[in-house]
Structure formats: C-alpha cells, structure tokens
Design an enzyme around this catalytic site. Structure first.
Site, PDB file in Angstrom:
ATOM      1  N   GLU A  81     -14.382  88.228  47.057  1.00 51.88           N
ATOM      2  CA  GLU A  81     -15.652  88.930  46.926  1.00 51.88           C
ATOM      3  C   GLU A  81     -16.586  88.167  46.006  1.00 51.88           C
ATOM      4  O   GLU A  81     -16.158  87.505  45.058  1.00 51.88           O
ATOM      5  CB  GLU A  81     -15.416  90.339  46.388  1.00 51.88           C
ATOM      6  N   CYS A  95     -22.419  85.938  41.205  1.00 48.06           N
ATOM      7  CA  CYS A  95     -21.170  86.042  40.469  1.00 48.06           C
ATOM      8  C   CYS A  95     -20.070  85.578  41.423  1.00 48.06           C
ATOM      9  O   CYS A  95     -19.860  86.195  42.466  1.00 48.06           O
ATOM     10  CB  CYS A  95     -20.988  87.505  40.065  1.00 48.06           C
ATOM     11  N   CYS A 102      -5.649  87.443  40.723  1.00 48.94           N
ATOM     12  CA  CYS A 102      -5.594  86.863  39.374  1.00 48.94           C
ATOM     13  C   CYS A 102      -4.228  87.174  38.774  1.00 48.94           C
ATOM     14  O   CYS A 102      -3.735  88.295  38.889  1.00 48.94           O
ATOM     15  CB  CYS A 102      -6.691  87.461  38.503  1.00 48.94           C
ATOM     16  N   CYS A 106      -4.844  92.097  33.604  1.00 41.70           N
ATOM     17  CA  CYS A 106      -5.492  92.986  32.627  1.00 41.70           C
ATOM     18  C   CYS A 106      -5.510  94.396  33.223  1.00 41.70           C
ATOM     19  O   CYS A 106      -5.856  94.584  34.393  1.00 41.70           O
ATOM     20  CB  CYS A 106      -6.911  92.511  32.333  1.00 41.70           C
ATOM     21  N   CYS A 109      -8.725  96.012  35.010  1.00 41.62           N
ATOM     22  CA  CYS A 109      -9.452  95.181  35.980  1.00 41.62           C
ATOM     23  C   CYS A 109      -8.869  95.324  37.389  1.00 41.62           C
ATOM     24  O   CYS A 109      -7.657  95.213  37.577  1.00 41.62           O
ATOM     25  CB  CYS A 109      -9.387  93.730  35.528  1.00 41.62           C
ATOM     26  N   GLY A 156     -10.510  86.271  39.464  1.00 42.31           N
ATOM     27  CA  GLY A 156      -9.742  85.125  38.993  1.00 42.31           C
ATOM     28  C   GLY A 156     -10.113  84.607  37.626  1.00 42.31           C
ATOM     29  O   GLY A 156     -11.148  84.964  37.058  1.00 42.31           O
ATOM     30  N   GLU A 157      -9.254  83.762  37.098  1.00 38.78           N
ATOM     31  CA  GLU A 157      -9.443  83.173  35.776  1.00 38.78           C
ATOM     32  C   GLU A 157      -9.847  81.695  35.944  1.00 38.78           C
ATOM     33  O   GLU A 157      -9.030  80.875  36.358  1.00 38.78           O
ATOM     34  CB  GLU A 157      -8.125  83.321  34.976  1.00 38.78           C
ATOM     35  N   SER A 188     -16.570  82.629  32.360  1.00 45.52           N
ATOM     36  CA  SER A 188     -15.955  83.668  31.540  1.00 45.52           C
ATOM     37  C   SER A 188     -14.436  83.508  31.594  1.00 45.52           C
ATOM     38  O   SER A 188     -13.868  83.339  32.664  1.00 45.52           O
ATOM     39  CB  SER A 188     -16.358  85.041  32.087  1.00 45.52           C
ATOM     40  N   SER A 211     -13.689  87.097  27.278  1.00 44.75           N
ATOM     41  CA  SER A 211     -13.377  88.515  27.469  1.00 44.75           C
ATOM     42  C   SER A 211     -12.533  88.970  26.294  1.00 44.75           C
ATOM     43  O   SER A 211     -11.361  88.624  26.195  1.00 44.75           O
ATOM     44  CB  SER A 211     -12.600  88.702  28.769  1.00 44.75           C
ATOM     45  N   LEU A 212     -13.141  89.739  25.422  1.00 46.71           N
ATOM     46  CA  LEU A 212     -12.460  90.129  24.179  1.00 46.71           C
ATOM     47  C   LEU A 212     -11.795  91.501  24.343  1.00 46.71           C
ATOM     48  O   LEU A 212     -10.576  91.625  24.271  1.00 46.71           O
ATOM     49  CB  LEU A 212     -13.481  90.150  23.044  1.00 46.71           C
ATOM     50  N   HIS A 213     -12.608  92.509  24.526  1.00 43.26           N
ATOM     51  CA  HIS A 213     -12.174  93.880  24.874  1.00 43.26           C
ATOM     52  C   HIS A 213     -11.350  94.646  23.850  1.00 43.26           C
ATOM     53  O   HIS A 213     -11.066  95.831  24.054  1.00 43.26           O
ATOM     54  CB  HIS A 213     -11.455  93.911  26.226  1.00 43.26           C
ATOM     55  N   CYS A 330     -18.643  94.173  37.566  1.00 40.91           N
ATOM     56  CA  CYS A 330     -17.546  93.403  36.977  1.00 40.91           C
ATOM     57  C   CYS A 330     -16.236  94.165  37.067  1.00 40.91           C
ATOM     58  O   CYS A 330     -16.202  95.362  36.810  1.00 40.91           O
ATOM     59  CB  CYS A 330     -17.753  93.171  35.497  1.00 40.91           C
TER      60      CYS A 330
HETATM   61  N1  SAH Z   1     -11.055  86.219  34.423  1.00 48.75           N
HETATM   62  C1  SAH Z   1     -12.244  86.025  33.716  1.00 48.75           C
HETATM   63  C2  SAH Z   1     -13.476  86.151  34.584  1.00 48.75           C
HETATM   64  C3  SAH Z   1     -13.545  87.305  35.558  1.00 48.75           C
HETATM   65  S1  SAH Z   1     -13.679  88.944  34.952  1.00 48.75           S
HETATM   66  C4  SAH Z   1     -12.336  86.942  32.531  1.00 48.75           C
HETATM   67  O1  SAH Z   1     -11.550  87.852  32.430  1.00 48.75           O
HETATM   68  O2  SAH Z   1     -13.185  86.701  31.678  1.00 48.75           O
HETATM   69  C5  SAH Z   1     -15.369  89.159  34.534  1.00 48.75           C
HETATM   70  C6  SAH Z   1     -15.612  90.211  33.458  1.00 48.75           C
HETATM   71  O3  SAH Z   1     -15.454  91.563  33.932  1.00 48.75           O
HETATM   72  C7  SAH Z   1     -14.636  90.062  32.304  1.00 48.75           C
HETATM   73  O4  SAH Z   1     -15.260  90.182  31.074  1.00 48.75           O
HETATM   74  C8  SAH Z   1     -13.721  91.221  32.565  1.00 48.75           C
HETATM   75  O5  SAH Z   1     -13.019  91.542  31.439  1.00 48.75           O
HETATM   76  C9  SAH Z   1     -14.686  92.288  33.008  1.00 48.75           C
HETATM   77  N2  SAH Z   1     -14.052  93.452  33.615  1.00 48.75           N
HETATM   78  C10 SAH Z   1     -12.822  93.547  34.153  1.00 48.75           C
HETATM   79  N3  SAH Z   1     -12.581  94.804  34.569  1.00 48.75           N
HETATM   80  C11 SAH Z   1     -13.666  95.536  34.280  1.00 48.75           C
HETATM   81  C12 SAH Z   1     -14.035  96.910  34.501  1.00 48.75           C
HETATM   82  N4  SAH Z   1     -13.229  97.762  35.105  1.00 48.75           N
HETATM   83  N5  SAH Z   1     -15.247  97.299  34.072  1.00 48.75           N
HETATM   84  C13 SAH Z   1     -16.106  96.437  33.506  1.00 48.75           C
HETATM   85  N6  SAH Z   1     -15.823  95.141  33.289  1.00 48.75           N
HETATM   86  C14 SAH Z   1     -14.617  94.685  33.674  1.00 48.75           C
HETATM   87 FE1  SF4 Z   2      -8.053  88.311  35.639  1.00 49.38          FE
HETATM   88 FE2  SF4 Z   2     -10.322  88.430  34.248  1.00 49.38          FE
HETATM   89 FE3  SF4 Z   2      -9.445  90.556  35.648  1.00 49.38          FE
HETATM   90 FE4  SF4 Z   2      -8.158  89.823  33.450  1.00 49.38          FE
HETATM   91  S1  SF4 Z   2     -10.269  90.552  33.574  1.00 49.38           S
HETATM   92  S2  SF4 Z   2      -7.209  90.346  35.420  1.00 49.38           S
HETATM   93  S3  SF4 Z   2      -8.359  87.612  33.538  1.00 49.38           S
HETATM   94  S4  SF4 Z   2     -10.092  88.594  36.502  1.00 49.38           S
END
Ligand code: SAH
Ligand code: SF4
Length: 337
Positions: A81, A95, A102, A106, A109, A156-157, A188, A211-213, A330
């Site tokens: 996508e 994007c 991936c 996480c 996600c 993906g990462e 990212s 991506s800190l979170h 995202c």
């Molecule tokens: N794998 C990489 C890039 C793809 S994710 C990464 O994790 O950075 C892109 C962004 O969307 C990241 O910051 C990710 O943490 C965030 N994301 C993942 N799940 C989400 C959700 N349910 N709501 C909002 N942002 C989310």
């Molecule tokens: Fe992969 Fe990024 Fe989603 Fe984490 S947030 S599962 S690293 S795509």
C-alpha cells in the site's frame, strides 16, 4: 512495470534514445509506450512487449479528497500500500512502502501484525511514486502537479532494506529522473542503529525520523519488541552521533495511545528526553487498527500532554490526520487479508 530491460532493448539505437526513453517514463510520466510519439511504431511495440509500463493497482480516494490510497499488485502477486497526501499549499507527499509486511512487530501497527514477507526492489519502491506522478499529471481539479515530497513511512522498516531504499532515493532525487529535492525526502525508522550510522556516513541530506512512542525502556519494549535489541538509550546515542556528523534536525514520532503512553508522567519523561537542540517532536494521533487492543487518546488528554511539553519548551507539532476514512493513515497499512 519492468524497466530492467530498457537498456537492452535500446542497445542498437542511437545513444540519446535511452535518455529520451527515461524522460518519457520519469518526466512525462507516460503509462504506455504508444505515447512516446517520437519513437517508431516498431520500437514502441517492442518496448510495450519487453518493458511494459503498466502498474497494476487499485486506488481509493478519501472523503475529503485530500488523500488517495493505492494497493499495488507486484509481479509475484504480493501487495503493498502507498498513499498520496495532497496539501493545501500544493505540496504532494507520497508515503511509500519498502517491504511487504514488517518483521518488527510493533504492537500498535497494522503492518506489524502481518509479519515479514519480503523486501521491495528499488524499482518496486519507485513504482509507487510513479503511480501517483501519473495520477497528478492528469488535469483537474488541480492542474498538472508533481510529487514534491516522499516519506518512507508506509509498510516496512527502511533500514532493513537499506541498499534498495538508498538507491531509490537517488532516483527520486536525480534531476534526470523525478528531481525531488533531497530535503523533501524522509526516512522513518523504529531505531535500527546500523542504519542510522550508515546514513550519517552516507553524506545524503535526507531527513531522518525516529519512531519513539515511549519515553523509557520498559514501556518501549512492551510496545516495540525491537527495543530489546535497540534500546532507547542506544538509539538516542546513535541519533546524537548522527547530529554531530550531519548537523541536521531529527524528528521523533510519538503516537499517543490511550492510557498507555499519554499520561502526565510520560509527558514529563518525554520532555526530559526531547530538550536537545536539533531534536524535533511530532505527536501523532493513534489511528485505529482492526482488532487492536489500543485506542486513541482523548482530545482533552492530548491537550494536557501538550501543555506539559509546552511548559518545558519542547519543540513539537501535532500531525494532521490524512485519509483516516480509507485506512490510509500511518500504521494502517496492511495487505493480504
Ligand atoms: N518502520 C518505520 C516506518 C514505517 S511506520 C517506522 O516504524 O518508523 C510509519 C509511522 O507510523 C511510524 O512512526 C509508526 O510508528 C507509525 N504508526 C504505526 N502504527 C500506527 C498507528 N496505529 N497509528 C498512528 N501511527 C502509527
Ligand atoms: Fe514495522 Fe514501523 Fe510498523 Fe514497527 S511501526 S511494525 S517498524 S512498520
């Protein structure tokens, strides 16, 4: 689309043909060689046969019309996508995905729930930008626009597919191809340290987002299993080294999840980490993921969280939500279900 064969098909043609052909694909954004009107009929037929420009995709426009999600079906049938976000100021951001699925898993996600299927090739990454470039080239309602920004924030990462991602960035940035400013391209990462180090040494002026979170290891490890390998302190150390080397700003992404990472304590702890020069925080609303155990924080909670950050003079913004109704925000990217 298969451009691998372009050089081979054109090897007996005058040299400038290859340049012309690339121009048709990456500047004029044709989607069939019959539109390459300066080429002979035989050559067009051969190119259509050997290097077809077709991109198999299904697209979905959001209610507000400011974002378009596309599902691209790759040669092996795998699906990815990608999303186009159309900003009021005429910027058009794509994007892109860099993997099918991936492996990082996480918890919040959607892509993470798919598991890892495979890396994308350089061409498959570029194809996503090509798809939307062609869409924007068409007239009405906003005439003849271009893709101006690309973020590697889809499935993906990126740092687990480093070489293909970097190669695709070179094509996106190439003045003879997409000609997208390098400062408008962002990667990212969930914090793959080797990738941050390699990027710091690459000399490439691309933007880096982390991506800190979560503001501590305990919580981060619960939300992002990869934190057990690349812990918060090690990631921040790699970022600091990156900043020393590149003198560039780094963006930190923080998805606000109800009762998980949105408390006053978390805000204070986060403020303690984010106070450094050239750190920039991006607060993201949690986007609903089907079957998820998590929920978005309430507006009042977000406001209280922001108040604490403001008090500590933290540099931050809250990201506008695009395409929520078409699951194009995202972390909502998931295919094959
Ligand atoms: N794998 C990489 C890039 C793809 S994710 C990464 O994790 O950075 C892109 C962004 O969307 C990241 O910051 C990710 O943490 C965030 N994301 C993942 N799940 C989400 C959700 N349910 N709501 C909002 N942002 C989310
Ligand atoms: Fe992969 Fe990024 Fe989603 Fe984490 S947030 S599962 S690293 S795509």
């Amino acid at each position: 689309m298969n451009l691998d064969k372009l050089e081979e098909v054109l090897k007996n043609e005058p040299k400038y043909r290859l340049k012309e052909a690339r121009d048709f694909v990456f500047v004029k954004f044709i989607d069939n060689w019959n539109q390459a009107t300066s080429f002979s009929k035989e050559l067009r037929d051969e190119l259509n046969k050997e290097c077809p420009l077709e991109i198999k995709a299904e697209s979905l426009v959001s209610k507000t019309g400011d974002s378009v999600k596309a599902k691209i079906i790759l040669k092996d049938g795998a699906e990815i996508e990608t999303v186009l976000m159309r900003h009021m100021d005429k910027r058009n951001t794509v994007c892109v995905s860099c993997q099918v699925g991936c492996p990082m898993g996480c918890l919040f996600c959607a892509t993470g729930t798919m598991g890892f299927i495979r890396n994308l090739s350089t061409e498959e990454i570029i194809e996503q930008v090509l798809f939307f470039s062609r869409l924007l080239r068409r007239p009405a309602p906003r005439n003849d626009e271009r893709v101006t920004n690309v973020t590697f924030m889809g499935m993906g990462e990126p740092f687990l597919n480093y070489d293909n991602v970097l190669q695709s960035i070179k094509v996106l940035n190439d003045t003879k191809a997409f000609n997208i400013s390098i400062r408008n391209i962002s990667i990212s990462t969930c914090g793959v340290i080797e990738g941050i180090e390699k990027l710091a040494n690459s000399g490439l002026q691309v933007n880096l987002a982390i991506s800190l979170h979560a503001p501590n290891n305990e919580l981060r490890s619960q939300l992002m299993p990869i934190n057990k390998r690349y812990s918060l302190d090690k990631v921040l150390k790699a970022v600091d080294d990156y900043i020393v080397k590149t003198k560039r700003k780094v963006m930190f992404e923080y998805v606000l999840i109800k009762d998980i990472n949105d408390t006053d304590e978390c805000a204070k702890e986060l403020a303690g980490l984010m106070g450094k020069k050239l750190y920039f925080l991006n607060l993201i609303t949690f986007n609903n993921v089907k079957g998820s155990q998590f929920q978005a924080s309430s507006n009042s909670r977000i406001e209280a969280f922001k108040k604490i950050l403001k008090k500590q003079k933290i540099n931050f913004v809250q990201r506008y939500r695009f395409g929520d109704d078409i699951q194009a925000a995202c972390g909502q990217f998931v295919t094959g279900k």
